[in-house]
Design a protein around this motif. Structure first.
Motif, PDB file in Angstrom:
ATOM      1  N   VAL A  89       0.842  -1.197   0.000  1.00 33.36           N
ATOM      2  CA  VAL A  89       0.000   0.000   0.000  1.00 33.36           C
ATOM      3  C   VAL A  89       0.878   1.249   0.000  1.00 33.36           C
ATOM      4  O   VAL A  89       1.708   1.429   0.893  1.00 33.36           O
ATOM      5  N   VAL A  90       0.710   2.066  -1.020  1.00 37.33           N
ATOM      6  CA  VAL A  90       1.346   3.388  -1.045  1.00 37.33           C
ATOM      7  C   VAL A  90       0.360   4.350  -0.385  1.00 37.33           C
ATOM      8  O   VAL A  90      -0.674   4.680  -0.962  1.00 37.33           O
ATOM      9  N   ASP A  91       0.664   4.764   0.814  1.00 35.86           N
ATOM     10  CA  ASP A  91      -0.290   5.499   1.647  1.00 35.86           C
ATOM     11  C   ASP A  91       0.068   6.990   1.695  1.00 35.86           C
ATOM     12  O   ASP A  91       0.988   7.400   2.398  1.00 35.86           O
ATOM     13  N   GLU A  92      -0.671   7.797   0.939  1.00 36.77           N
ATOM     14  CA  GLU A  92      -0.382   9.233   0.876  1.00 36.77           C
ATOM     15  C   GLU A  92      -0.874   9.979   2.112  1.00 36.77           C
ATOM     16  O   GLU A  92      -0.529  11.149   2.306  1.00 36.77           O
ATOM     17  N   TYR A  93      -1.651   9.321   2.942  1.00 36.53           N
ATOM     18  CA  TYR A  93      -1.982   9.914   4.236  1.00 36.53           C
ATOM     19  C   TYR A  93      -0.709  10.051   5.067  1.00 36.53           C
ATOM     20  O   TYR A  93      -0.484  11.065   5.723  1.00 36.53           O
ATOM     21  N   GLU A  94       0.115   9.014   5.011  1.00 37.59           N
ATOM     22  CA  GLU A  94       1.369   9.035   5.769  1.00 37.59           C
ATOM     23  C   GLU A  94       2.427   9.898   5.087  1.00 37.59           C
ATOM     24  O   GLU A  94       3.149  10.638   5.746  1.00 37.59           O
TER      25      GLU A  94
ATOM     26  N   LYS B 189     -17.380  18.013   7.043  1.00 45.22           N
ATOM     27  CA  LYS B 189     -18.252  18.264   5.892  1.00 45.22           C
ATOM     28  C   LYS B 189     -17.633  17.753   4.592  1.00 45.22           C
ATOM     29  O   LYS B 189     -18.347  17.298   3.696  1.00 45.22           O
ATOM     30  N   HIS B 190     -16.310  17.839   4.480  1.00 48.17           N
ATOM     31  CA  HIS B 190     -15.645  17.479   3.221  1.00 48.17           C
ATOM     32  C   HIS B 190     -14.811  16.200   3.342  1.00 48.17           C
ATOM     33  O   HIS B 190     -13.959  15.936   2.488  1.00 48.17           O
ATOM     34  N   LEU B 191     -15.077  15.407   4.362  1.00 54.26           N
ATOM     35  CA  LEU B 191     -14.259  14.225   4.636  1.00 54.26           C
ATOM     36  C   LEU B 191     -14.275  13.228   3.480  1.00 54.26           C
ATOM     37  O   LEU B 191     -13.267  12.576   3.196  1.00 54.26           O
ATOM     38  N   ASP B 192     -15.392  13.130   2.784  1.00 58.40           N
ATOM     39  CA  ASP B 192     -15.491  12.171   1.685  1.00 58.40           C
ATOM     40  C   ASP B 192     -14.568  12.525   0.515  1.00 58.40           C
ATOM     41  O   ASP B 192     -14.333  11.687  -0.362  1.00 58.40           O
ATOM     42  N   SER B 193     -14.092  13.756   0.475  1.00 57.59           N
ATOM     43  CA  SER B 193     -13.208  14.179  -0.619  1.00 57.59           C
ATOM     44  C   SER B 193     -11.738  14.131  -0.217  1.00 57.59           C
ATOM     45  O   SER B 193     -10.884  14.624  -0.942  1.00 57.59           O
ATOM     46  N   PHE B 194     -11.425  13.525   0.941  1.00 54.78           N
ATOM     47  CA  PHE B 194     -10.037  13.451   1.395  1.00 54.78           C
ATOM     48  C   PHE B 194      -9.243  12.357   0.673  1.00 54.78           C
ATOM     49  O   PHE B 194      -8.114  12.580   0.257  1.00 54.78           O
ATOM     50  N   PHE B 195      -9.843  11.152   0.575  1.00 58.74           N
ATOM     51  CA  PHE B 195      -9.079   9.993   0.094  1.00 58.74           C
ATOM     52  C   PHE B 195      -9.835   9.224  -0.982  1.00 58.74           C
ATOM     53  O   PHE B 195     -11.062   9.288  -1.073  1.00 58.74           O
ATOM     54  N   ASP B 196      -9.061   8.508  -1.770  1.00 55.51           N
ATOM     55  CA  ASP B 196      -9.602   7.508  -2.684  1.00 55.51           C
ATOM     56  C   ASP B 196      -8.515   6.454  -2.881  1.00 55.51           C
ATOM     57  O   ASP B 196      -7.390   6.634  -2.411  1.00 55.51           O
ATOM     58  N   TRP B 197      -8.840   5.343  -3.524  1.00 56.22           N
ATOM     59  CA  TRP B 197      -7.840   4.311  -3.726  1.00 56.22           C
ATOM     60  C   TRP B 197      -8.001   3.672  -5.095  1.00 56.22           C
ATOM     61  O   TRP B 197      -9.059   3.732  -5.717  1.00 56.22           O
TER      62      TRP B 197
ATOM     63  N   GLU C 211      -0.106  -3.735  -5.834  1.00 56.63           N
ATOM     64  CA  GLU C 211       0.100  -2.435  -5.189  1.00 56.63           C
ATOM     65  C   GLU C 211      -1.168  -1.604  -5.274  1.00 56.63           C
ATOM     66  O   GLU C 211      -1.740  -1.424  -6.351  1.00 56.63           O
ATOM     67  N   TYR C 212      -1.616  -1.120  -4.137  1.00 56.41           N
ATOM     68  CA  TYR C 212      -2.729  -0.178  -4.059  1.00 56.41           C
ATOM     69  C   TYR C 212      -2.169   1.184  -3.650  1.00 56.41           C
ATOM     70  O   TYR C 212      -1.251   1.264  -2.830  1.00 56.41           O
ATOM     71  N   THR C 213      -2.730   2.218  -4.217  1.00 57.53           N
ATOM     72  CA  THR C 213      -2.387   3.570  -3.773  1.00 57.53           C
ATOM     73  C   THR C 213      -3.583   4.182  -3.068  1.00 57.53           C
ATOM     74  O   THR C 213      -4.676   4.275  -3.643  1.00 57.53           O
ATOM     75  N   LEU C 214      -3.381   4.526  -1.802  1.00 54.53           N
ATOM     76  CA  LEU C 214      -4.392   5.281  -1.066  1.00 54.53           C
ATOM     77  C   LEU C 214      -4.058   6.747  -1.322  1.00 54.53           C
ATOM     78  O   LEU C 214      -3.138   7.303  -0.736  1.00 54.53           O
ATOM     79  N   ALA C 215      -4.800   7.351  -2.243  1.00 57.49           N
ATOM     80  CA  ALA C 215      -4.452   8.684  -2.753  1.00 57.49           C
ATOM     81  C   ALA C 215      -5.093   9.789  -1.928  1.00 57.49           C
ATOM     82  O   ALA C 215      -6.248   9.688  -1.502  1.00 57.49           O
TER      83      ALA C 215
END
Length: 697
Positions: free
Chosen positions: A162-167, A376-384, A438-442
């Motif tokens: 997992v490539v985790d862009e949160y981190e 309010k905008h949490l759904d627009s934070f991440f995608d994978w 490989e998954y990217t958590l974008a």
């Protein structure tokens, strides 16, 4: 009698006919006189229009001195109106801004800096930071769970990467990303409240009024950036703080909300004191924002609350001539004035304590608004997405011993124990095939606010803008520093400019300014992952590129941004490559980008570059297999179908011998593969070649 009969028989139509005839004769006489000379024309016009009095008028009209005076007066009035209409531009030139673009971009940058500083101030409070991270972490874990589920269903035998862009991105620059989030998505009133500024009308928000529902009024005041004294005064006049009162018209509660208004404000229980006060404060905030450009904006907001904003606009942005509304405004302002008097007579120590409390309350308000924006905008934070799937070979060490005359595998601990006891054990190496997915958590949050161009200062052509200019001039009397401070704390930059490629809608959507990652299945050492930018998408589309825009003419710089970012690992955006092109004289007005640009840009960013022709396609293919990337200039009416040339990027070669590309103007074309002959046919027939092979040094 005959005259009488003619008069009797005369009709309005006949009278109109005579007037028309007289007018025609007058026009004919005047026209003829004009042909004879100026003085005669003046006399004829006067006489034809008004008899003896007309003669006098004609003499004045024909007098050259009178004409000079009239022309001078006209020019003076025109010049004065021109100065007034362009007053904003004149003031900002005096303040040192080169043009509207310069002011708008600097103002946006200043506002983002202020928001970021405030976000960091909030995050310094451990409790606040912990709560905000808790919200984000919950969403992050939910996305990771989705990845685990997808992997279990589709890639059960694969090792998960997992490539985790949160981190890698968000946690490292949390304050900056949240500042951009606030600036892009919240309205002016919310941003000003978040920053702890005075509201749009410059009213002091510190208040000491007493009410049975003080805590609710203070909470609403801080949340919606409205003076608590004003809210309490309105609550006093509306209902005398009775939460259960219902008017004959159906208005309910302390702030007397009508059912339809309450619903639009999100109030579900109008008789609940807190909900009612919060709803009323939100409505007052909207009215203040609506009328802030008027010198009597506070009175108009109060009047709008009582009679409706439509009534205020109907009567020329004045308090409507309704006895009830005019009395209402006076009562509310009277209660506010009483409170201001009480505050002014309080002790110095009490004021200091109030200021400290107010600062704490403001920071808490900033936290609440930031938290609300995140939720309010949490759904627009991440995608994978799945970004790579590969097989590989690995050498694995196994440990063995003899068991009943046969070879048996043991663990390392047992192996070491047997050796320590002098027993017979040994190691073997074997090759195993591994499969990885490989998954990217974008991270979808924007990495930057993009300025724009094409802004213009507003013309002073209405009362709203005129009142804003008057207020600006009042600050200007206190000095340049005072007015520059007011520009970021009292006014919003959109009060003064209009147009632009960004404006209030400069949101860059879900495109990360660091580029998208596209994975290719290429052979050899060919590039597997490419940093992709699209010139037709914001924030790049509307950015200026010379006399054009990146969206219209920036395919060359955008293609090089793709290559440079991919091969160097740096984030080199289309905006940066366009800036280099212009500074280096590579932009040709009306034509686009010079063919010398790819070579110079490659060298500038530390890469190699070799230009070759269509006769060396085998060399182009081999270069792609070696991990180099290629820019191609395509002929008109080929890949795009348009009448102009177009730069694309060749990224690699597939197992079937097809070429993969990155087309900065089309994601659809980027997803396809092309035969070598097709790619060759697209290239321009240039003596120096249609291909630039770019690689690492």
């Amino acid at each position: 009698m005959k005259m009488a009969e003619e008069d009797k028989n005369s009709s309005p139509l006949d009278e109109g006919t005579e007037i028309i005839a007289h007018t025609a004769q007058t026009a004919y006489a005047t026209t003829a006189a004009v042909a004879a000379g100026g003085t005669a024309a003046g006399m004829a016009a006067g006489t034809a229009l008004a008899g003896p009095l007309g003669t006098v008028i004609g003499a004045l009209v024909s007098n050259k001195t009178v004409w000079k005076i009239l022309v001078s007066i006209f020019l003076f009035c025109f010049l004065w109106m021109f100065i007034i209409a362009n007053m904003i531009g004149i003031i900002f030139s005096y303040l040192g801004f080169a043009n509207a673009d310069s002011y708008a971009n600097e103002a946006q940058s200043t506002q983002l800096t202020n928001i970021r500083d405030r976000v960091e101030e909030v995050l310094q409070q451990e409790d606040y930071k912990k709560e905000i991270l808790k919200i984000i972490n919950k969403k992050h874990k939910a996305v990771l769970k989705e990845i685990d589920q997808d992997k279990a269903e589709k890639y059960a035998g694969h090792e998960l990467v997992v490539v985790d862009e949160y981190e890698t991105k968000l946690k490292r620059n949390l304050g900056y990303y949240l500042a951009v989030l606030m600036m892009e998505n919240e309205d002016n009133s919310t941003v000003f409240s978040f920053l702890g500024y005075a509201n749009s009308l410059g009213i002091d928000m510190s208040t000491n009024l007493s009410s049975p529902y003080d805590s609710f009024f203070y909470e609403a005041a801080q949340t919606y950036n409205v003076p608590a004294a004003l809210l309490i005064a309105m609550g006093k006049v509306e209902s005398d703080f009775n939460p259960n009162v219902v008017s004959g018209a159906g208005a309910s509660g302390i702030m007397q909300l009508m059912p339809s208004t309450a619903a639009s404000l999100g109030v579900s229980n109008v008789l609940d004191p807190r909900e009612n006060i919060m709803g009323g404060a939100k409505y007052v905030s909207q009215l203040i924002e609506q009328f802030k450009g008027y010198s009597n904006g506070l009175e108009l907001a109060i009047a709008g609350y009582n009679a409706g904003p439509g009534a205020v606009m109907k009567y020329g942005y004045q308090i409507p001539p309704y006895a009830e509304t005019q009395a209402y405004v006076k009562k509310v302002l009277g209660y506010v004035e009483i409170q201001q008097h009480q505050t002014s007579t309080s002790s110095s120590s009490a004021k200091d304590a109030q200021k400290s409390d107010a600062d704490t309350e403001k920071l808490q308000t900033s936290y609440e608004l930031l938290k609300e924006s995140v939720e309010k905008h949490l759904d627009s934070f991440f995608d994978w997405s799945v970004t790579d799937e590969r097989k590989g070979e690995a050498t694995e060490t196994i440990y063995c011993m003899e068991v009943n005359g046969k070879r048996g595998e043991i663990d390392r601990t047992t192996y070491e124990q047997i050796l320590a006891q002098g027993g017979n054990a040994w190691q073997e190496n074997r090759t195993v095939v591994s499969k990885k997915v490989e998954y990217t958590l974008a991270l979808l949050l924007n990495a930057q606010i993009t300025g724009g161009s094409g802004y213009q200062y507003k013309f002073v052509t209405n009362k709203t803008t005129f009142d804003i200019v008057i207020k600006l001039l009042e600050y200007l009397q206190k000095g340049v520093d005072a007015v520059k401070n007011a520009l970021s704390t009292i006014f919003h930059w959109t009060d003064f400019v209009t147009g632009g490629s960004s404006g209030d809608s400069f949101v860059a959507g879900n495109i990360d300014a660091s580029g998208d990652i596209i994975t290719y299945d290429t052979v050899g050492k060919g590039v597997k992952k490419v940093v992709y930018f699209n010139q037709t998408e914001e924030p790049w589309k509307g950015m200026s590129y010379g006399s054009s825009t990146i969206g219209a003419s920036g395919c060359g710089p955008t293609s090089m941004a793709i290559i440079i970012s991919t091969l160097t690992g740096q984030t080199v955006t289309p905006q940066m490559t366009c800036a280099y092109s212009i500074a280096n004289g590579e932009y040709v007005p009306g034509m686009g980008t010079s063919h010398s640009f790819p070579t110079n840009a490659a060298y500038h960013w530390g890469l190699t570059c070799e230009r070759v022709g269509k006769d060396r396609m085998n060399y182009v293919v081999q270069s792609l297999k070696e991990g180099k990337m290629v820019v191609e200039i395509c002929e008109a009416y080929t890949i795009t179908g348009s009448g102009s040339g177009h730069f694309i990027v060749l990224t690699g070669v597939t197992r079937d011998g097809y070429i993969t590309i990155a087309d900065c103007a089309s994601r659809e074309r980027t997803g396809k593969v092309y035969s070598v002959e097709t790619i060759k046919s697209y290239g321009r027939d240039l003596s120096e070649g249609a291909f630039w092979i770019v690689g690492k040094k």
